[in-house]
Design a protein around this motif. Structure first.
Motif, PDB file in Angstrom:
ATOM      1  N   ALA A  61      -5.931   1.862   3.238  1.00 58.56           N
ATOM      2  CA  ALA A  61      -4.790   2.425   1.946  1.00 58.56           C
ATOM      3  C   ALA A  61      -4.948   1.712   0.451  1.00 58.56           C
ATOM      4  CB  ALA A  61      -3.525   2.407   2.418  1.00 58.56           C
ATOM      5  N   VAL A  89      -6.168   1.531   0.147  1.00 63.50           N
ATOM      6  CA  VAL A  89      -4.634   1.578   0.492  1.00 63.50           C
ATOM      7  C   VAL A  89      -4.179   2.646  -0.647  1.00 63.50           C
ATOM      8  CG1 VAL A  89      -2.548   0.409   0.372  1.00 63.50           C
ATOM      9  CG2 VAL A  89      -4.702  -0.576   1.344  1.00 63.50           C
ATOM     10  N   GLN A  94      -5.189   0.399   6.298  1.00 66.94           N
ATOM     11  CA  GLN A  94      -4.536   1.769   6.916  1.00 66.94           C
ATOM     12  C   GLN A  94      -4.233   1.769   8.048  1.00 66.94           C
ATOM     13  OE1 GLN A  94      -5.736   5.660   5.245  1.00 66.94           O
ATOM     14  NE2 GLN A  94      -6.540   4.618   3.175  1.00 66.94           N
ATOM     15  N   TRP A 111       0.412   0.432   4.782  1.00 67.33           N
ATOM     16  CA  TRP A 111      -0.450   0.506   3.668  1.00 67.33           C
ATOM     17  C   TRP A 111      -0.910  -0.760   3.203  1.00 67.33           C
ATOM     18  CZ3 TRP A 111       1.361   5.191   0.764  1.00 67.33           C
ATOM     19  CH2 TRP A 111       0.908   6.430   1.304  1.00 67.33           C
TER      20      TRP A 111
END
Length: 242
Positions: free
Chosen positions: A22, A44, A170, A192
């Protein structure tokens, strides 16, 4: 209150038989061809930090075995346009110079590769990686393939089958719901960045939500296909290998 006891029972029987990111912290740029290097992290997207989710508990997300009672109407609609997402995402990646990379992925990017039977992965740890096809805007790459990270599958005391991507920037976590003989439905949400230690629950932060199709594409190989994800791509694939 219903639970996924049917899925749980089948999972236990199967167990007897037979890892991305992320944009928040700086990330290395993708290598030529849209792939990142071996030590690369996924980008992110940014946004509010996730509220840590509690440890898996019996009957998560309402204790229902029907994903339609959990997913929003918008996410259910996105699933209904899965074929369109496959077609447009693949075509864009190929048209923008990534045809060889896409072809090399074989069954992973074949919309019809899902196999019937043994849909539920046995509890344990898995290698997993994310592939993103198509873009949401002109500035993004039409093809991105991240290196392998780590995922886990766990069966809660209440009979829920939970899939978690545990490493990478992520990460995602959610439940696998019964659907047809060829697929399950994944309903979850993403964390994230590397500072978040927990996961939001589905619906808590809509920009983090993920709903996709979970399919077996080999003897010990599965994938989650998320059509029209919230950020970056038109189609996102999470591959799991035992």
């Amino acid at each position: 209150m219903r639970s996924l006891l049917a899925v749980a029972s089948l999972t236990v029987l199967l167990a007897a038989c037979g890892q991305e990111p992320a944009p928040k912290s700086p990330e290395p740029a993708p290598a030529p061809g849209g792939e990142t290097g071996p030590g690369a992290q996924e980008p992110v997207p940014g946004g509010a930090p996730a509220t840590p989710a509690p440890a898996p508990a019996p009957g998560e997300q309402g204790g229902t075995a029907d994903w339609r009672e959990v997913a929003t109407a918008a996410d259910a609609s996105n699933l209904g346009r899965l074929d369109q997402a496959w077609r447009l995402a693949r075509a864009e990646a190929e048209d923008k110079g990534f045809a060889k990379q896409v072809e090399a992925l074989g069954p992973l990017v074949d919309p019809n590769a899902g196999q019937a039977g043994r849909l539920q992965p046995a509890p344990g740890t898995y290698r997993c990686r994310t592939i993103k096809l198509g873009t949401k805007n002109e500035s993004g790459l039409a093809y991105v393939a991240y290196p392998f990270f780590r995922c886990s599958v766990e069966l809660t005391p209440g009979g829920d089958l939970v899939l978690t991507k545990t490493t990478g920037s992520q990460r995602t976590r959610g439940l696998l719901y019964p659907d047809t003989e060829r697929r399950l439905i994944f309903v979850g949400a993403q964390a994230w960045g590397m500072d978040e230690t927990g996961f939001p629950t589905y619906g808590q932060q809509p920009e983090r939500d993920q709903v996709g199709v979970f399919e077996r594409i080999g003897s010990d190989r599965w994938r989650v296909v998320v059509p029209w994800p919230r950020v970056e791509s038109k189609l996102e694939i999470l591959e799991l290998i035992k």
